[in-house]
Scaffold this active site. Sequence first.
Site, mmCIF file in Angstrom:
data_model
loop_
_atom_site.group_PDB
_atom_site.id
_atom_site.type_symbol
_atom_site.label_atom_id
_atom_site.label_comp_id
_atom_site.label_asym_id
_atom_site.label_seq_id
_atom_site.Cartn_x
_atom_site.Cartn_y
_atom_site.Cartn_z
ATOM 1 N N GLU A 768 0.219 -18.800 23.423
ATOM 2 C CA GLU A 768 -0.959 -18.267 24.123
ATOM 3 C C GLU A 768 -1.270 -16.938 23.473
ATOM 4 O O GLU A 768 -0.436 -16.036 23.483
ATOM 5 C CB GLU A 768 -0.630 -18.000 25.588
ATOM 6 C CG GLU A 768 -0.678 -19.208 26.460
ATOM 7 C CD GLU A 768 -0.393 -18.814 27.900
ATOM 8 O OE1 GLU A 768 -1.069 -17.915 28.416
ATOM 9 O OE2 GLU A 768 0.549 -19.392 28.466
ATOM 10 N N CYS A 802 -4.787 -10.533 28.918
ATOM 11 C CA CYS A 802 -5.411 -11.339 27.854
ATOM 12 C C CYS A 802 -6.742 -11.879 28.329
ATOM 13 O O CYS A 802 -7.647 -12.119 27.555
ATOM 14 C CB CYS A 802 -4.528 -12.470 27.369
ATOM 15 S SG CYS A 802 -3.058 -12.743 28.300
#
Length: 1011
Positions: A768, A802
């Site tokens: 990720e 994020c």
Amino acid sequence: MPGDAALAAARVAIAPLYRIAEPEALAALAAAAGLTAKERGRVQARAGQLLAALRAPGRAGWIDQFLQEYSLSSEEGAALLGLAEAYLRIPDAGAKDALIRDKLGAGDWRAHLGAGQSVVVNSATLGLIIAQSVSEASEGGGALRGVVARLGEPAIRAAVASAMQRMGEAFVLGRDIDEALARADRGANRAYRYSFDMLGEAARTAQDAQAYFQSYLDAIGKVGGAEAAGGDMFGRGNVSVKLSALHPRYEPFQAGRAVPELTGRLIELARAAKAGGVGLTVDAEESERLEISLCIIEAAARDPSLAGWEGLGMAVQAYQKRAPAVIAWSGALAGAIGRRFMVRLVKGAYWDSEIKRAQERGLSDYPVFTRKAATDVSYLACARAMLGDQGLFAAFATHNALTVATVLEWAGGRRDFEFQRLHGMGEGLYQGLMASEKTAVRVYAPVGGYRDLLAYLVRRLLENGANTSFVHQIADERVSDEVLLADPVAAVERTGFSPHPAIVKPGDLFAPERRNSAGLDLSDDAAVAALLSSMRTAWAAQAPSAGKGGPVAELSRTELADAVGAAQAGQGAWNARGAHARASILERLADLLERDRAPLMALAVREAGKTLADALGEVREAVDFCRYYGVEARRHGAPVRLPGPTGELNELSLAGRGVFACISPWNFPLSIFLGQAAAALAMGNAVIAKPAPQTPLIAAAAVRLALEAGVPADVLRLATGGSSVGEALIADPRIAGVAFTGSTATARAIARALLSDESRPLVPLIAETGGINAMVVDSTALAEQVVGDVVTSAFMSAGQRCSALRLLCLHEDVAPAMLHMLHGAMDELVIGDPADVKTDVGPVIDAAAKATLEAHVASLKGQVLHACALPPDLADRCFVAPTVIGLEAIADLKREVFGPILHVVTWKAGTLDETVAAIMRSGYGLTFGLHSRIGAVADAVRAAAQVGNLYVNRSMIGAVVGVQPFGGEGLSGTGPKAGGPHYLPRFAVERTYTVDTTSAGGNASLLSLGD
Ligand SMILES: Cc1cc2nc3c(=O)[nH]c(=O)nc-3n(C[C@H](O)[C@H](O)[C@H](O)COP(=O)(O)OP(=O)(O)OC[C@H]3O[C@@H](n4cnc5c(N)ncnc54)[C@H](O)[C@@H]3O)c2cc1C
């Protein structure tokens, strides 16, 4: 003073009721609201008369008819709500047309024409039909094509605008206070008292708050000027105030600042009201604001300059479980200040959002009742208490005939109280009543321009269009008088006072599979004080281990290799325990995380600079991961029987791959750290978990808890250290898979390293990585909502998520106003010590991050549109001021800027597709936000946006495990999504098991088949 002691005692009694179990709250209220058989007979008779009059042909007001005609459960009702909410604020014709097409397209508007008798309902409906027809015609279809096509699009807009305005006008008394006063002084309107409400959204900026303050002040002056001299204070004009309009941070965490500032403002308004002989009532808003509102109201009531003035009052919401205690407190306040105090009893206007918020926050229970009848019972019990309290001037705000009849029964011959109704509603109920019962009635009269009435209008439509609403039911012939007059006390008794079965407690949101992670009510002073004290104690105990040589010392290469060896040796037994046993251990771990919430939060705050709200979210997410992966492990754990020819057994099963390397970042040092490890462990892998070098302490704490929960020490090993530890780990050929969250560059390096050894098996990499996350805002969006969501998405957690918003793309027609409001809202942010409850924005992770972010801002210095001022004592620490930077083009933002820096571009009407395409050209695909009221726009963006998580009309952060599985595509990650149903299989190998069951002596089962 005895009055003060009584007030203090009444205050103490409020908090314990905040989220008390519904049966416990209701039992006492039902006893207080009960009627004797005789009373009940009289109430039924009186309510029956009111009802008969209300239901007589031609008596329903047009709003009542309108609400009946457009039930919220109908497609047209929902469309109308959407249209009403947005239409009048949209500046550009293109978006107006698109919204009309979107909302009017599918509905069967013609079916509503003529059904109601009201000219207004019919003319509004007609407007919508014309609009729909022209719309259809312009798209090549539709019955009226020939005639209406000639009218063209401006005609559609005019028709809809007029329909919306007609609806709006019915709910507001005037566009400004002069118009409202003039209308109140006309004909039949004179029979009423008034409370004027200045419409508007909650203030987001100091400037908005100042403007609202001024408009209240003007209104007080003018209402006072219009009042005749003399008379009882309670018969005079009144102004209703929303404290949320007077302060941009009217929130429990900001109480330190908001309470004194709002008290000052309320006192100023009250002085003006006293001077003008006008009453002032504080409206009731969201439940978490109740306690601070009481502080403000009490302080204002005690101000010496207001001595002797009986004009101050407040609204109390009966749907809150604390309502009876608040009524008692109001009476005590009147005793303490030595004069009467006005209380307006309402049922409450925010019921749906109260339920949603409690669920999202995982709170222990709801602050409001979950059955309509329970709210009615609470209302009646409160009403009875108010009538019995000499210190209170009672105002009963309701449109419900049964509620009115019950209040009148209890009042007997007394008339020292008033009823209240909303402008545009309840005329039918009160018209006759004023004459026959000689009761005073006050109208709550909203004042404002078209733009401001929308939110108010939608609230009213929602509230009264709901099919449990009295106003809605009365116009519905299918609802009998018996149902309308059903005794609410008997109704709640019949259910044993139980909550509504469809509204499960927040903790049971995911039942029966798993428990929701427990939240903490951050508006509960006592809970927060207890949390802070436990956090301090925990930190004091943990701090020494932060030093070298503690439990988080970096592993040497040999130790690391030994750890991998031990993990490999232990993995087989761990895998063999089976999914159920492993899931139970993870569930135990979740419980331990909740047990140790305070120490873990202390670590998140101290080590990672998380604010309290973020630290709480961090623990909750870790808990959810453990429970969710436990459930998922059970689901995937059992071998699946596959169909095939007779005489053969075919089974597919999953098993752990071996030793997984889990490498996590500092920005979610507990939840991502544990999320990766829990997933790998759940599938039967052993794990070497490497946290970021900045956050080893919280990782160590998590591993300790995992071992306490029953994970064997050789199966989960902590490997702290910097990139060299990570490199050594990845290079170990015994590593059978990698879960990584971090930068795209590091993910690439890991992928290369995994491939560099020719003799090594190909192993999965679940990565990720980052994103250049954009939010697109079109001209139908609501500025206040956009600004709130932008601030949350871009600046909370100091922009170090994020998922955080990096690039805001505003429709150029609305950009100047939205940016102005955004900058004002940024100025209200509190930047500082993350351990302080009032802090919104804490530090960035370290000096290197600060330097990188500041260098980025410096490189675009000329384009900075706004930056928050950093408090001087923070300037040389790791704080970065939230900043907005204007860019010419989307392509100008070339990389992820991981901090509280927001970039803004504008786009022209008609270029939405190109805008989305330009965003996609970055190659990232993590999160994407959209603010638009047009369903077709959302559909188009959904089709075009290749992103992992698309959020419409909300913030872009805070994905919830199992609800919004999280993870990106393209440069943003490999998938599968964390917290989603496809995650776990990636951590496993698949094995097919086939046995020829006939090989050892024929197909016995086939041969034994009966006829
Ligand atoms: C003069 C005036 C001033 C007002 N000021 C305020 C204010 O300051 N703050 C505020 O919040 N509201 C305020 N309101 C709005 C008020 O809350 C609603 O108008 C009122 O709830 C409608 O009640 P009713 O008795 O007319 O209708 P009813 O149909 O008898 O009651 C509807 C109400 O029941 C409650 N309800 C519905 N479903 C459920 C359920 N499943 N479980 C529990 N409860 C349920 C909700 O409160 C809903 O609004 C005011 C209203 C008036 C008339």
